[in-house]
Design a protein around this motif. Sequence first.
Motif, short mmCIF file in Angstrom:
data_model
loop_
_atom_site.label_atom_id
_atom_site.label_comp_id
_atom_site.label_asym_id
_atom_site.label_seq_id
_atom_site.Cartn_x
_atom_site.Cartn_y
_atom_site.Cartn_z
N ARG A 97 43.40 22.38 44.67
CA ARG A 97 43.14 23.59 45.44
C ARG A 97 41.72 24.11 45.19
O ARG A 97 41.03 24.55 46.10
CB ARG A 97 44.16 24.67 45.09
CG ARG A 97 45.60 24.33 45.36
CD ARG A 97 46.02 24.60 46.80
NE ARG A 97 45.49 23.66 47.77
CZ ARG A 97 45.98 22.43 48.01
NH1 ARG A 97 47.00 21.98 47.32
NH2 ARG A 97 45.45 21.67 48.92
N LEU A 126 50.66 27.75 40.94
CA LEU A 126 51.05 26.37 40.65
C LEU A 126 51.38 26.13 39.18
O LEU A 126 52.44 25.57 38.85
CB LEU A 126 49.92 25.42 41.07
CG LEU A 126 49.79 25.19 42.58
CD1 LEU A 126 48.47 24.51 42.91
CD2 LEU A 126 50.96 24.35 43.10
N GLY A 163 47.23 28.51 44.95
CA GLY A 163 46.59 27.99 43.75
C GLY A 163 46.95 28.76 42.50
O GLY A 163 47.06 28.18 41.41
N THR A 204 46.35 22.49 40.97
CA THR A 204 45.39 23.59 40.92
C THR A 204 43.97 23.05 41.06
O THR A 204 43.13 23.64 41.77
CB THR A 204 45.51 24.38 39.60
OG1 THR A 204 46.83 24.92 39.51
CG2 THR A 204 44.50 25.52 39.55
N VAL A 239 41.32 31.49 37.52
CA VAL A 239 41.41 30.73 38.77
C VAL A 239 41.09 31.62 39.97
O VAL A 239 40.36 31.20 40.88
CB VAL A 239 42.81 30.09 38.91
CG1 VAL A 239 42.99 29.50 40.30
CG2 VAL A 239 43.01 29.01 37.86
N GLY A 263 53.26 27.78 46.19
CA GLY A 263 52.86 27.51 44.82
C GLY A 263 54.03 27.41 43.87
O GLY A 263 53.95 26.74 42.84
#
Length: 463
Positions: free
Chosen positions: A407, A58, A55, A404, A213, A109
């Motif tokens: 994920r 990406l 994730g 993303t 993230v 990714g």
Amino acid sequence: MDTRRRALAVCLVAAFMTGLDVSIVNVALPSIRASLHATEDGLQWTLSGYALTFGLLLVPAGRLGDVRSRRTLFIWGVALFTLSSAACGFAWDPKVLIVARLVQGMAAGTTNPQVSGLIQHMFRGYERGRAFGALGATIGVSTAAGPLIGGVLVTVFGADHGWRWVFLVNVPIGMVLLPLAWRVLPSPDPAVPRPERRESMDPVGVLLLGVGVAGLLLPFIQRHQWEGNAKWVLIPISFLILAGFVTWERFYRREPLVDLALFRKRSYSLGSAIALFYFAGFTGIFFIFTLYLQSGLGYNPLQAGLSITPFPLGSASASVVGGRLVHRVGRRLVALGLATVIIGISATMAATALVPGRGVGLATALPLLVAGMGSGLVISPNQAITLSEVPPAGGGSAAGVLQTGQRLGSAIGIAAIGSTFFGALNEGWPAAFRHGLMVVLLFILLALSAAAYDLVRTPSRFT
């Protein structure tokens, strides 16, 4: 077969390989524990470390492909994925396996946004819809078929070494892909002049997005191993960091990491929301069903994988049809698919109540087939619609943002569905499974609400 078709085939094989490793490891965890004497924490990182680094890479990898070369990033990603898969397969210690899995996630990714970006570059109109249909089928089937393929490998090669082949199977595939990618992928691929774009990598944006993230993902993927409630503090902190990222992107004078103007397009913003909510429900189905079958009913890995097979079969068949229809039917096709998934999951819940015990695998075959067919009408058409107004030059970073969200949705969904499932185990395995499916239905209803809103606002147009 023209060069574009060969290039698409190479991209789809890479997408299948990287998507498979999201779920294929689930059924091999008991063998890994016995072979490497891994702790629960080590097993959790083996499973979730891949999702974490997958994730994180990406969006920056998609952007790097846009401003440099998608072909080059694709080849490096596949090479790193092949090497890290070999390292996983030959790991002699849990720590080595965890590090190799983290690197494998980074490679996945790096590779995946190039696939969507290359499709954006190579195809237009109706052909793009069909290409995204094939990609959607690949994503759906790879995620859903992971437990079956893992179960076959563990059964064929035995508990001691079968888990190693779960990773080593990627090595020959990667070795074949590399020379093919070098020959058939287009280069130079971005359809824009390159010199003025080469310095625009937005390192501050990359850092802010990565930290934000990671902060959102960690509490969910470490929900059992990280005891106490302190981990949830990361979520509001992460939202603040992501708010800082959005502010930075708005005022960044060069070309930003993410073009925020994309979210003013309803096709992209609502499509991203649908993907987030759908993947939150979709991924959790296999997580709790595998646990129910193996731990609750005593199925072996192969039997558990076979019981899940109707879903990917339905998804694969419907995805091809969805890719051909999406240009004419538009978001109505996604709404129909979501409604079909809801019908299939509801029927699955009823089947577990009507046929308790070891007959569950057979009783749920038809409902899961229906749910899988619905899924095939969601993933690929939604991706085609979401990226339909994205300029080809920004296809990689736009696809990275979309993936993303997928994920993040998967991590949040597995945490919510898993917590509900484990919390209801005192009522028995069948009841706990149905409780988990109720949360699945809630997420899919949220996705359907977003699709319905788009239909009310723009009932006749493709996007």
